[in-house]
Design a protein around this motif. Structure first.
Motif: not given
Length: 129
Positions: A19-47
């Motif tokens: 919240v005070d340090r907007p570092y980038p976050v990279i999620i390594f995955h083997e098959g997240l769907g587009a809706l799942q990724m969109e839902g996670l971006r709502l939690l933290y946009p620098n993703l």
């Protein structure tokens, strides 16, 4: 199940650290769907999301036909590939080449309290490797 863990993990990381340090976050995955990724971006946009290709997950010197599917009742081949990646191959992964440091968390890593001191600043200021 893993998606819900990732949501909770990302939310706790955001609340207690990002919240005070907007570092980038990279999620390594083997098959997240587009809706799942969109839902996670709502939690933290620098993703960013990166689907792992099999060349980094599987050891070329292992004959998969000779490897037991399960060891110890729970360690599947996929789990063992993941452990191999996170304990070695990840450090040579091209996507991370531009970073001096990174902090690896599992999908079920939950930050339960505020992190007051930024570990990346500590590493930089201390000239730590």
């Amino acid at each position: 199940e893993h998606y819900l863990d990732i949501k909770d993990s990302l939310a706790s990381l955001h609340i207690h650290f990002l919240v005070d340090r907007p570092y980038p976050v990279i999620i390594f995955h083997e098959g997240l769907g587009a809706l799942q990724m969109e839902g996670l971006r709502l939690l933290y946009p620098n993703l960013a999301f990166h689907r792992l290709d099999e060349s980094f997950l599987k050891a070329p010197y292992v004959n998969i036909a000779e490897v037991p599917k399960i060891i110890g009742g729970h360690a599947s081949v996929g789990y063992r590939h993941m452990c191999r990646f996170f304990s070695g191959s990840m450090f040579n992964y091209p996507l991370l080449a531009g970073y001096e440091w990174f902090w690896r968390l599992d999908s079920d890593s939950f930050i339960l309290g505020r992190i007051e001191k930024d570990p990346f600043v500590t590493m930089r200021d201390g000239k730590h490797v």
